[in-house]
Design a protein around this motif. Structure first.
Motif, PDB file in Angstrom:
ATOM      1  N   GLU A 184       0.479  -7.087  -6.555  1.00  0.00           N
ATOM      2  CA  GLU A 184      -0.597  -6.433  -5.818  1.00  0.00           C
ATOM      3  C   GLU A 184      -0.046  -5.185  -5.155  1.00  0.00           C
ATOM      4  OE1 GLU A 184      -3.544  -7.108  -1.979  1.00  0.00           O
ATOM      5  OE2 GLU A 184      -2.772  -8.850  -3.052  1.00  0.00           O
ATOM      6  N   LYS A 185      -0.437  -4.041  -5.683  1.00  0.00           N
ATOM      7  CA  LYS A 185      -0.016  -2.765  -5.099  1.00  0.00           C
ATOM      8  C   LYS A 185      -1.152  -1.775  -5.268  1.00  0.00           C
ATOM      9  CE  LYS A 185       2.547  -1.480  -9.311  1.00  0.00           C
ATOM     10  NZ  LYS A 185       3.858  -1.050  -9.855  1.00  0.00           N
ATOM     11  N   THR A 186      -1.344  -0.951  -4.248  1.00  0.00           N
ATOM     12  CA  THR A 186      -2.450  -0.007  -4.246  1.00  0.00           C
ATOM     13  C   THR A 186      -1.912   1.374  -3.933  1.00  0.00           C
ATOM     14  OG1 THR A 186      -3.922  -1.731  -3.407  1.00  0.00           O
ATOM     15  CG2 THR A 186      -4.701   0.538  -3.241  1.00  0.00           C
ATOM     16  N   LEU A 187      -2.321   2.364  -4.729  1.00  0.00           N
ATOM     17  CA  LEU A 187      -1.894   3.748  -4.539  1.00  0.00           C
ATOM     18  C   LEU A 187      -2.958   4.500  -3.749  1.00  0.00           C
ATOM     19  CD1 LEU A 187       0.185   5.986  -5.339  1.00  0.00           C
ATOM     20  CD2 LEU A 187      -1.330   6.486  -7.267  1.00  0.00           C
ATOM     21  N   HIS A 188      -2.549   5.114  -2.637  1.00  0.00           N
ATOM     22  CA  HIS A 188      -3.441   5.963  -1.848  1.00  0.00           C
ATOM     23  C   HIS A 188      -2.938   7.391  -1.953  1.00  0.00           C
ATOM     24  CE1 HIS A 188      -5.513   2.882   0.994  1.00  0.00           C
ATOM     25  NE2 HIS A 188      -5.313   2.376  -0.212  1.00  0.00           N
ATOM     26  N   ALA A 189      -3.592   8.199  -2.767  1.00  0.00           N
ATOM     27  CA  ALA A 189      -3.193   9.586  -2.987  1.00  0.00           C
ATOM     28  C   ALA A 189      -4.213  10.519  -2.356  1.00  0.00           C
ATOM     29  CB  ALA A 189      -3.078   9.872  -4.479  1.00  0.00           C
ATOM     30  N   ASN A 190      -3.725  11.412  -1.499  1.00  0.00           N
ATOM     31  CA  ASN A 190      -4.592  12.357  -0.792  1.00  0.00           C
ATOM     32  C   ASN A 190      -4.104  13.782  -1.015  1.00  0.00           C
ATOM     33  OD1 ASN A 190      -6.330  10.490   0.980  1.00  0.00           O
ATOM     34  ND2 ASN A 190      -4.273   9.756   1.406  1.00  0.00           N
ATOM     35  N   PRO A 191      -5.025  14.749  -1.062  1.00  0.00           N
ATOM     36  CA  PRO A 191      -4.593  16.141  -1.167  1.00  0.00           C
ATOM     37  C   PRO A 191      -3.891  16.570   0.110  1.00  0.00           C
ATOM     38  CG  PRO A 191      -6.950  16.039  -0.761  1.00  0.00           C
ATOM     39  CD  PRO A 191      -6.490  14.630  -0.994  1.00  0.00           C
ATOM     40  N   GLY A 192      -3.005  17.554  -0.031  1.00  0.00           N
ATOM     41  CA  GLY A 192      -2.330  18.081   1.153  1.00  0.00           C
ATOM     42  C   GLY A 192      -0.825  17.891   1.086  1.00  0.00           C
ATOM     43  N   SER A 193      -0.151  18.513   2.063  1.00  0.00           N
ATOM     44  CA  SER A 193       1.306  18.518   2.105  1.00  0.00           C
ATOM     45  C   SER A 193       1.846  17.266   2.788  1.00  0.00           C
ATOM     46  CB  SER A 193       1.784  19.773   2.849  1.00  0.00           C
ATOM     47  OG  SER A 193       1.324  19.748   4.191  1.00  0.00           O
ATOM     48  N   HIS A 194       3.148  17.217   2.901  1.00  0.00           N
ATOM     49  CA  HIS A 194       3.860  16.047   3.410  1.00  0.00           C
ATOM     50  C   HIS A 194       3.355  15.595   4.780  1.00  0.00           C
ATOM     51  CE1 HIS A 194       7.469  13.443   3.350  1.00  0.00           C
ATOM     52  NE2 HIS A 194       7.624  13.729   4.623  1.00  0.00           N
ATOM     53  N   PHE A 195       3.024  16.542   5.623  1.00  0.00           N
ATOM     54  CA  PHE A 195       2.650  16.217   7.011  1.00  0.00           C
ATOM     55  C   PHE A 195       1.139  16.166   7.223  1.00  0.00           C
ATOM     56  CE2 PHE A 195       6.863  18.224   7.196  1.00  0.00           C
ATOM     57  CZ  PHE A 195       7.581  17.205   7.802  1.00  0.00           C
ATOM     58  N   ARG A 196       0.362  16.048   6.147  1.00  0.00           N
ATOM     59  CA  ARG A 196      -1.090  16.073   6.253  1.00  0.00           C
ATOM     60  C   ARG A 196      -1.729  14.748   5.834  1.00  0.00           C
ATOM     61  NH1 ARG A 196      -2.327  20.121   9.661  1.00  0.00           N
ATOM     62  NH2 ARG A 196      -1.256  22.063   9.071  1.00  0.00           N
ATOM     63  N   GLU A 250       0.885  -1.164   0.000  1.00  0.00           N
ATOM     64  CA  GLU A 250       0.000   0.000   0.000  1.00  0.00           C
ATOM     65  C   GLU A 250       0.923   1.214   0.000  1.00  0.00           C
ATOM     66  OE1 GLU A 250      -3.928  -0.206   2.039  1.00  0.00           O
ATOM     67  OE2 GLU A 250      -2.978   1.243   3.382  1.00  0.00           O
ATOM     68  N   PHE A 251       0.790   2.073  -1.013  1.00  0.00           N
ATOM     69  CA  PHE A 251       1.739   3.167  -1.217  1.00  0.00           C
ATOM     70  C   PHE A 251       1.018   4.503  -1.056  1.00  0.00           C
ATOM     71  CE2 PHE A 251       4.682   5.893  -3.581  1.00  0.00           C
ATOM     72  CZ  PHE A 251       5.916   5.395  -3.174  1.00  0.00           C
ATOM     73  N   VAL A 252       1.490   5.326  -0.129  1.00  0.00           N
ATOM     74  CA  VAL A 252       0.827   6.574   0.248  1.00  0.00           C
ATOM     75  C   VAL A 252       1.535   7.770  -0.391  1.00  0.00           C
ATOM     76  CG1 VAL A 252       0.146   8.060   2.179  1.00  0.00           C
ATOM     77  CG2 VAL A 252       0.086   5.558   2.430  1.00  0.00           C
ATOM     78  N   VAL A 253       0.753   8.626  -1.046  1.00  0.00           N
ATOM     79  CA  VAL A 253       1.274   9.836  -1.692  1.00  0.00           C
ATOM     80  C   VAL A 253       0.445  11.030  -1.234  1.00  0.00           C
ATOM     81  CG1 VAL A 253       1.604  11.037  -3.894  1.00  0.00           C
ATOM     82  CG2 VAL A 253       2.077   8.582  -3.728  1.00  0.00           C
ATOM     83  N   GLN A 254       1.112  12.117  -0.876  1.00  0.00           N
ATOM     84  CA  GLN A 254       0.428  13.390  -0.633  1.00  0.00           C
ATOM     85  C   GLN A 254       0.575  14.246  -1.895  1.00  0.00           C
ATOM     86  OE1 GLN A 254      -1.576  12.472   1.953  1.00  0.00           O
ATOM     87  NE2 GLN A 254      -1.452  14.642   2.514  1.00  0.00           N
ATOM     88  N   TRP A 255      -0.560  14.607  -2.476  1.00  0.00           N
ATOM     89  CA  TRP A 255      -0.587  15.203  -3.811  1.00  0.00           C
ATOM     90  C   TRP A 255       0.125  16.552  -3.874  1.00  0.00           C
ATOM     91  CZ3 TRP A 255      -1.367  12.027  -7.451  1.00  0.00           C
ATOM     92  CH2 TRP A 255      -1.670  12.450  -8.745  1.00  0.00           C
ATOM     93  N   ASP A 256       0.178  17.258  -2.753  1.00  0.00           N
ATOM     94  CA  ASP A 256       0.769  18.596  -2.730  1.00  0.00           C
ATOM     95  C   ASP A 256       2.081  18.620  -1.947  1.00  0.00           C
ATOM     96  OD1 ASP A 256      -1.602  19.814  -4.058  1.00  0.00           O
ATOM     97  OD2 ASP A 256      -2.581  19.199  -2.198  1.00  0.00           O
TER      98      ASP A 256
END
Length: 252
Positions: free
Chosen positions: A214-226, A188-194
């Motif tokens: 099997e890999k899943t991308l979790h992309a959320n808006p916000g900065s590195h610490f959000r 499960e790979f986490v990305v902060q969009w900003d």
């Protein structure tokens, strides 16, 4: 492994330990007996084994799924002695950041310096943890790490066959592509969009480089610490799918 202290709160036992000169923390269910899945948590840059981002994940993994959870201090942090080369590189990066200059070679040099010690340390600690009755030698092992924990985690997971599932992210280092390609376990790979420090284009290339079927991308808006708090719940479900749940926990 030497146990340095032990406390119990709200059904979770916390033991501070040392393996040689490597300091760590282990969380397990109070009264839990017998082997169980183990999750290793890598902390962020400049943080330590009992930082908020570690404990906020460790406690739900213990309570919801009955896991054992461990974290260790990276070189130069927490209860480790000062590391002159890491201190020099961090100071250089701070100077360049203050002057609005690019990090240059100092950033990959810092990552390589930390990894050269931390990855072997993790493998040594894993050996010691698997000799404990409450962990066991043959149970599944997961890894969780974002930011520096993700940088180090990609290297560790690529090398350590005992790790069978990983939550990684907040990292875009192009030099990790080869290691990422060697990872074949579920991710499960986490990305902060900003995220300006670990830009999404680089993070997406690293996600694409992962060799996992099997890999899943979790992309959320916000900065590195959000990173949203609901990502903790998602990681609980992810590990439950791939590591199982200890019946005594009444987990999800």
């Amino acid at each position: 492994m030497r146990i340095l202290s032990e406390t119990v709160a709200d059904g979770v036992r916390e033991q501070l330990f040392a393996v040689g000169d490597i300091p760590g923390a282990l969380w397990t269910p109070d009264g839990g007996d017998g082997p169980r899945p183990l999750v290793l948590i890598g902390h962020g840059g400049g943080q330590h084994k009992k930082g908020w981002e570690v404990v906020s994940r460790a406690i739900p993994y213990v309570r919801s799924s009955g896991y054992a959870v461990a974290a260790i201090d990276a070189p130069g942090t927490g209860d480790r002695p000062e590391h002159p080369e890491i201190r020099r590189l961090v100071a250089l990066l701070d100077e360049r950041r203050a002057a609005d200059e690019p990090a240059g070679q100092a950033w990959p040099d810092l990552c390589e310096t930390v990894a050269a010690e931390l990855v072997p340390d993790w493998r040594t600690v894993l050996d010691a943890l698997q000799r404990l009755d409450v962990v066991g030698a043959h149970g599944p092992v997961g890894y969780y790490g974002l930011s520096q924990g993700g940088e180090m985690g990609i290297r560790l997971v690529a090398q350590e066959p005992r790790i069978t599932a990983a939550v990684l992210g907040l990292v875009a280092s192009p030099w990790l592509a080869e290691a990422a390609a060697r990872i074949t376990v579920p991710v499960e790979f986490v990305v902060q969009w900003d995220d300006t420090g670990e830009p999404r284009d680089g993070a997406l290339r690293l996600y694409d480089a992962l060799g996992s079927a099997e890999k899943t991308l979790h992309a959320n808006p916000g900065s590195h610490f959000r990173v949203p708090m609901f990502e903790i719940d998602s990681s609980v479900r992810f590990f439950a799918r791939h590591l199982g749940v200890v019946p005594e926990s009444g987990g999800r």
